[in-house]
Design an enzyme around this catalytic site. Structure first.
Site, PDB file in Angstrom:
ATOM      1  CE  LYS A 187      -1.923   2.662   3.138  1.00 12.76           C
ATOM      2  NZ  LYS A 187      -1.838   3.960   2.418  1.00 12.76           N
ATOM      3  CD  GLU A 263      13.452   4.566   8.186  1.00 12.91           C
ATOM      4  OE1 GLU A 263      13.510   4.533   6.946  1.00 12.91           O
ATOM      5  OE2 GLU A 263      13.268   5.610   8.842  1.00 12.91           O
ATOM      6  CB  CYS A 297      12.818   9.201   8.220  1.00 15.21           C
ATOM      7  SG  CYS A 297      13.746   8.164   7.095  1.00 15.21           S
ATOM      8  CD  GLU A 399       9.581  12.589  12.278  1.00 20.50           C
ATOM      9  OE1 GLU A 399       8.552  11.916  12.471  1.00 20.50           O
ATOM     10  OE2 GLU A 399      10.595  12.145  11.689  1.00 20.50           O
TER      11      GLU A 399
HETATM   12  O1  LIG Z   1      18.401   5.150   2.195  1.00 17.13           O
HETATM   13  C1  LIG Z   1      17.587   4.263   2.529  1.00 17.13           C
HETATM   14  O2  LIG Z   1      17.757   3.049   2.286  1.00 17.13           O
HETATM   15  C2  LIG Z   1      16.377   4.642   3.247  1.00 17.13           C
HETATM   16  O3  LIG Z   1      15.655   3.758   3.659  1.00 17.13           O
HETATM   17  C3  LIG Z   1      16.064   6.024   3.421  1.00 17.13           C
HETATM   18  C4  LIG Z   1      15.027   6.362   4.233  1.00 17.13           C
HETATM   19  C5  LIG Z   1      14.608   7.714   4.327  1.00 17.13           C
HETATM   20  C6  LIG Z   1      13.457   7.987   4.961  1.00 17.13           C
HETATM   21  O4  LIG Z   1      12.892   9.173   4.976  1.00 17.13           O
END
Ligand SMILES: O=C(O)C(=O)/C=C/C=C/O
Length: 495
Positions: A187, A263, A297, A399
């Site tokens: 999704k 994450e 992030c 955040e």
């Molecule tokens: O660089 C990456 O593999 C990744 O997962 C980046 C994540 C960024 C999130 O906002």
């Protein structure tokens, strides 16, 4: 924002993709809006529980079809075809990503889409070099037993992705999921449906069997996200996004004891020592604070600068922020885009107001840029820098996920480390120093999943990637995804 099909322009209709074919649903489609202008550019079908059930059943059936009988080498070849398939349609993917996010063409074409393809290559390589553990075990009767690890796919994986790096984060999860033999129901965010829909076409063209990759569109509660995470035939859930949503997903995953790979959010700190290469620190922190309009992030929202260079650093970062150029995302000189939605812009502007009301010193920004039509209809904010707020201000603890950061001075290394660690989050940090011992010492002391030294967002896709504390559960990348995407069985044979 739900609109009826009659209101939405017919310009583009995005449907679900289940068992290798487009599938429509009965709910009124929702609008797909271009954040740069605020204009509706199409509409998207919204999944109901029946559609999600159809997708999960297709994924389960595919596990037991040809996909489940492929060798590692055959799956690796398909993954490489997927990477090539994205590259073959590079311009379409870039245009779709820019239209859904408003991000500058230069960013989508140098980061989002290249990484969206590269993620498949890195896991195809992984398959070629995978190893397992084995032990020759002495037995009480003086004989020998052989113990070895046997990895099998976890099963049907639910993949729920955010709107900031839509294709990059989608294939960052789909690539290992498929590499290790699973099937998926994905999704994408309701804000960014397009590149995942294109990916479904690339899956078909690459010969991925129907049902291995399924796409359902919609929102979270009472929509595709909830139905997917609560579906009893989903064997694992991987999610990138806000910690609050992660908490809700974890509650759903608890029923049936399904593993999660998360994450989540962050409030990342940069620590800048007086002995750093200042040009590099300014360039790196400009990227980490303002790239993708702060919607990353891993981005920096808290900066701690050693006092002797504090004033110079603030002045230099102000200069860099004011050099960012908002504009038509497809114009070559545009280096700064809008926020993803009106709701997100209102959230970011509420922190801009809070900082002002709390008496922050506004070094630059703090408002909305004035742009000509049609950009004036988009969701733009100014890149913003504050100083002078107390450590317990919401601006420094929550955040924001916008193009804004707060800079504070420090005098001692331990003071900077304590400040950086004073957060419920622990995703990433960047440390700027010319002292090698200090670099290792501080990287070992800051409680995060990813520590960069004299760089930011520099990625080797084989490395462990994920967050500590409330920034995540588990690690992605290289062999680290194996723990989530496979079951490890120990086989013991008496010889
Ligand atoms: O660089 C990456 O593999 C990744 O997962 C980046 C994540 C960024 C999130 O906002």
């Amino acid at each position: 924002m739900n609109i009826t099909a009659a209101q939405a322009p017919a310009s583009s209709v995005i449907t679900h993709y289940i068992a290798g074919r487009p599938v429509t649903s009965s709910r009124p489609p929702f609008a797909n809006v271009d954040p740069a202008t605020g204009q509706v550019v199409g509409h998207v079908h919204e999944a109901d529980a029946g559609i999600v059930d159809m997708a999960v059943r297709a994924a389960r059936d595919a596990l037991h079809g040809p996909w489940g009988r492929l060798t590692d080498g055959e799956r690796a070849a398909i993954l490489r075809r997927l990477a090539d398939g994205i590259r073959a349609r590079f311009d379409e993917f870039v245009a779709a990503e820019v239209r859904d996010t408003g991000k500058p063409y230069s960013l989508a074409s140098h980061l989002d889409i290249p990484r969206g393809a590269a993620n498949f290559d890195v896991f195809a390589d992984q398959l070629a070099h995978g190893a397992t553990e084995a032990f020759r075990s002495p037995t009480p009767d003086g004989g020998i037993a052989l113990n070895y690890g046997l990895r099998t796919p976890r099963g049907v994986i639910a993949v729920i992705c955010p709107w900031n790096l839509p294709l990059l984060l989608m294939t960052w999860k789909v690539a290992p999921a498929l590499a290790f033999g699973n099937t998926v129901v994905v999704k994408p965010s309701e804000e960014t449906p397009s590149t995942t829909t294109l990916l479904a076409e690339v899956m078909n063209d690459a010969g991925v069997p129907p049902g291995v990759f399924n796409v359902v569109h919609g929102f979270g509660p009472d929509s595709a996200g909830q139905y997917l995470t609560e579906h009893p035939d989903v064997n694992g859930i991987t999610f990138t996004g806000e910690t609050r949503t992660g908490t809700a997903i974890m509650k759903a995953a608890a029923v049936g004891v399904r593993p999660v790979s998360f994450e989540l959010g962050g409030k990342n700190a940069a620590v800048v020592f007086a002995d750093c290469d200042l040009d590099a620190a300014i360039a790196g922190t400009t990227r980490s604070a303002f790239l993708n309009s702060g919607q990353v992030c891993l981005g920096t929202e808290r900066i701690y600068v050693e006092r002797p260079i504090f004033d110079t650093f603030v002045a230099r970062l102000k200069q860099a922020a004011e050099a960012l150029r908002p504009g038509d995302p497809n114009a070559g000189d545009t280096t700064f885009g809008p926020l993803i939605s009106k709701a997100h812009r209102d959230k970011v502007l509420s922190y801009y107001a809070r900082a002002r009301n709390e008496g922050a010193s506004i070094v630059t920004g703090g408002g909305v840029p004035s742009l000509p039509a049609p950009l004036s209809g988009g969701w733009w904010v100014e890149p913003t820098i504050w100083t002078g707020l107390p450590a317990d201000s919401a601006v420094l603890t929550e955040e924001i996920f916008g193009p804004c950061c707060h800079i504070a001075p420090f005098d001692r290394e331990d003071e900077a480390i304590a400040a950086a660690n004073d957060s419920p989050y622990g995703l990433a940090t960047s440390i700027w120093t010319g002292d090698l011992s200090r670099a290792h010492r501080v990287a070992a002391a800051i409680e995060v999943g990813v520590a960069w030294v004299n760089c930011w967002f520099l990625r080797d896709l084989r490395t462990a990637f994920g967050g500590a504390k409330q920034s995540g559960i588990g690690r992605e990348g290289g062999v680290h995804g194996l723990e989530f995407y496979t079951e490890l069985r120990n086989v013991c044979i008496k010889l």
